[in-house]
Design an enzyme around this catalytic site. Structure first.
Site, PDB file in Angstrom:
ATOM      1  N   ASP A 117     -11.877   2.476   3.413  1.00 37.63           N
ATOM      2  CA  ASP A 117     -10.557   2.960   4.047  1.00 37.63           C
ATOM      3  C   ASP A 117     -10.170   4.301   3.296  1.00 37.63           C
ATOM      4  O   ASP A 117      -8.797   4.443   3.283  1.00 37.63           O
ATOM      5  CB  ASP A 117      -9.566   2.056   4.308  1.00 37.63           C
ATOM      6  CG  ASP A 117     -10.394   0.964   5.354  1.00 37.63           C
ATOM      7  OD1 ASP A 117     -11.399   1.068   5.961  1.00 37.63           O
ATOM      8  OD2 ASP A 117      -9.736  -0.165   5.207  1.00 37.63           O
TER       9      ASP A 117
ATOM     10  N   ARG B  46     -13.404   3.076  10.761  1.00 37.44           N
ATOM     11  CA  ARG B  46     -13.049   2.024  11.641  1.00 37.44           C
ATOM     12  C   ARG B  46     -11.775   2.409  12.085  1.00 37.44           C
ATOM     13  O   ARG B  46     -10.786   2.727  11.319  1.00 37.44           O
ATOM     14  CB  ARG B  46     -13.332   0.732  10.993  1.00 37.44           C
ATOM     15  CG  ARG B  46     -12.397   0.481   9.670  1.00 37.44           C
ATOM     16  CD  ARG B  46     -12.792  -0.896   9.038  1.00 37.44           C
ATOM     17  NE  ARG B  46     -11.954  -1.188   7.776  1.00 37.44           N
ATOM     18  CZ  ARG B  46     -12.111  -2.337   7.104  1.00 37.44           C
ATOM     19  NH1 ARG B  46     -12.482  -3.266   7.752  1.00 37.44           N
ATOM     20  NH2 ARG B  46     -11.034  -2.222   5.986  1.00 37.44           N
TER      21      ARG B  46
ATOM     22  N   GLN C 291      -5.483  -2.303  -2.695  1.00 43.33           N
ATOM     23  CA  GLN C 291      -5.050  -0.905  -2.093  1.00 43.33           C
ATOM     24  C   GLN C 291      -4.538  -0.125  -3.127  1.00 43.33           C
ATOM     25  O   GLN C 291      -3.362  -0.533  -3.663  1.00 43.33           O
ATOM     26  CB  GLN C 291      -4.578  -1.051  -0.914  1.00 43.33           C
ATOM     27  CG  GLN C 291      -5.014  -1.682   0.188  1.00 43.33           C
ATOM     28  CD  GLN C 291      -5.004  -3.218   0.378  1.00 43.33           C
ATOM     29  OE1 GLN C 291      -4.258  -3.659  -0.489  1.00 43.33           O
ATOM     30  NE2 GLN C 291      -5.095  -3.935   1.401  1.00 43.33           N
TER      31      GLN C 291
ATOM     32  N   ASP D 202      -8.260   3.048  -0.245  1.00 44.95           N
ATOM     33  CA  ASP D 202      -6.980   3.730   0.288  1.00 44.95           C
ATOM     34  C   ASP D 202      -6.651   5.023  -0.620  1.00 44.95           C
ATOM     35  O   ASP D 202      -5.484   5.112  -1.078  1.00 44.95           O
ATOM     36  CB  ASP D 202      -5.764   2.811   0.358  1.00 44.95           C
ATOM     37  CG  ASP D 202      -6.320   1.949   1.690  1.00 44.95           C
ATOM     38  OD1 ASP D 202      -7.181   1.821   2.082  1.00 44.95           O
ATOM     39  OD2 ASP D 202      -5.282   1.065   1.589  1.00 44.95           O
TER      40      ASP D 202
ATOM     41  N   TRP E 188      -7.898   2.069  12.907  1.00 41.95           N
ATOM     42  CA  TRP E 188      -6.737   1.022  12.168  1.00 41.95           C
ATOM     43  C   TRP E 188      -5.483   0.884  13.331  1.00 41.95           C
ATOM     44  O   TRP E 188      -5.037   1.871  13.404  1.00 41.95           O
ATOM     45  CB  TRP E 188      -6.272   1.712  10.814  1.00 41.95           C
ATOM     46  CG  TRP E 188      -5.183   0.938  10.267  1.00 41.95           C
ATOM     47  CD1 TRP E 188      -4.903  -0.318  10.140  1.00 41.95           C
ATOM     48  CD2 TRP E 188      -4.126   1.419   9.383  1.00 41.95           C
ATOM     49  NE1 TRP E 188      -3.855  -0.663   9.363  1.00 41.95           N
ATOM     50  CE2 TRP E 188      -3.335   0.299   9.097  1.00 41.95           C
ATOM     51  CE3 TRP E 188      -3.874   2.704   9.123  1.00 41.95           C
ATOM     52  CZ2 TRP E 188      -2.110   0.837   7.978  1.00 41.95           C
ATOM     53  CZ3 TRP E 188      -2.757   2.927   8.118  1.00 41.95           C
ATOM     54  CH2 TRP E 188      -1.933   1.873   7.634  1.00 41.95           C
TER      55      TRP E 188
ATOM     56  N   THR F 223       0.747  -1.333  -0.069  1.00 37.48           N
ATOM     57  CA  THR F 223       0.297  -0.044  -0.063  1.00 37.48           C
ATOM     58  C   THR F 223       0.875   1.110   0.072  1.00 37.48           C
ATOM     59  O   THR F 223       0.624   2.065  -0.729  1.00 37.48           O
ATOM     60  CB  THR F 223      -0.822   0.121   1.215  1.00 37.48           C
ATOM     61  OG1 THR F 223      -1.668  -1.000   1.244  1.00 37.48           O
ATOM     62  CG2 THR F 223      -1.883   1.211   1.218  1.00 37.48           C
TER      63      THR F 223
END
Length: 340
Positions: free
Chosen positions: A182, A246, A137, A162, A248, A98
């Site tokens: 995310d 959420r 990602q 991402d 991480w 990522t």
């Protein structure tokens, strides 16, 4: 005839030429590259260096590695695009991962980005359709740990999973940030003001992801803070299908208790009533665990719109006194973007 004019011994330039003289480099996507302009910025040794990019598409993967670079586009049709994704094999024999996928990576302080689109063009929908989504990602903009005081103004950031990875103190004003899973994440203290946060439609998806995934260190008082933003959705994204985020716990680091805060934002109906959810991580003992919203620092204040929900154990609301602690000045430690 030379269109320049001499008056009183001084050379006067036409208005257009005077405007262009403000720039240290001008990039026309039809004939040049932003990479070459950044090489000239590097040769300038850290002095303020201003780059104008004309309308068009630049297919480049770039890093800003010297301080005090300003890149200004001509609007949303000035596009920087590349398609690297986490599962792609890197020339070094490993996968990209990522952190290395960003179309544009900022790794030096004092960067300003304005009036341009930064896009990761990886075919996320195709990967999901072909069940090749692992390693999907694909970052559009990475703001690294060394990139203190990055200001992103009136930019469009586009990806799916991402989209924006922000690791150091940053300011985002009047931007449009588009993604699904995310898609705003990292451990930075970052202030988002009047931004449009858009959830993308993915055919066949049961849920439509998570807006934020903060990895804020416990000792850091501020994380990802959104002020007077608008949380929207693409056509086809159903009601009650999307989480605000959420927390991480990157690498199982127990010192990370992510913070995301939404202040006076408008929320469309795609936001779930529960607001926030948990994220899994591997603990020091090697066991799989969950970091829950109750353990993290995930809050709202004065949310409006059809996605605004009632307070609950997972959807905690700040009181007026606590909300007042979150200002641009406090989150950014006194830096406001305008003073350099």
């Amino acid at each position: 005839m030379d269109r320049r004019t001499v008056l009183g011994g001084a050379l006067l330039l036409p208005a257009a030429a005077r405007a262009e003289a403000r720039w240290d480099a001008i990039v026309d996507p039809r004939t040049g590259t932003l990479g070459k302009a950044l090489e000239r910025a590097a040769a300038a040794g850290g002095r303020p260096f201003r780059i104008l990019v004309r309308e068009g598409v630049l297919v480049e993967k770039l890093t800003i590695a010297v301080p005090n670079v300003t890149i200004v586009g001509s609007g949303p049709k000035t596009v920087l695009s590349f398609g690297t994704y986490a599962g792609l094999k890197h020339p070094d024999g490993n996968v990209w991962g990522t952190g290395r996928t960003g179309t544009l990576t900022v790794s030096a302080p004092g960067t300003t980005l304005r009036n341009l689109t930064i896009r990761n063009s990886f075919d996320y929908i195709g990967a999901q359709r072909d069940t090749a989504g692992n390693g999907a990602q694909a970052v559009a903009l990475t703001i690294g740990r060394e990139a203190d005081r990055t200001w992103v103004d009136r930019c469009w950031l586009e990806g799916y999973q991402d989209t924006l990875y922000v690791q150091s103190r940053s300011l985002f004003t009047d931007c449009r940030i588009v993604g699904g899973v995310d898609f705003i994440f990292g451990g930075a203290a970052a202030w988002f003001e009047r931004c449009e946060i858009v959830t993308r439609f993915v055919p066949g998806a049961a849920e439509f992801g998570f807006l934020t995934a903060p990895s804020t260190p416990l000792e850091q008082p501020f994380g990802l803070v959104f002020s007077r933003c608008r949380l929207g959705r693409e056509p086809g994204v159903p009601a009650r299908s999307t989480w605000l985020g959420r927390p991480w716990r990157a690498g199982g680091n127990m010192a990370l208790t992510g913070q995301s805060v939404f202040l006076r934002c408008w929320l469309d109906a795609h936001i779930k009533r529960e607001g926030w959810t948990w994220m899994g991580y591997k603990g020091p003992d090697g066991e799989q665990r969950r970091l829950t919203p109750q353990e993290a620092r995930l809050f709202e204040y004065a949310s409006r719109g059809p996605g605004a929900g009632p307070a609950s154990s997972t959807r905690r609301m700040l009181g007026q006194a606590d909300a007042a602690k979150f200002t641009r000045a406090t989150v950014l430690g006194g830096w406001d973007g305008f003073s350099g």
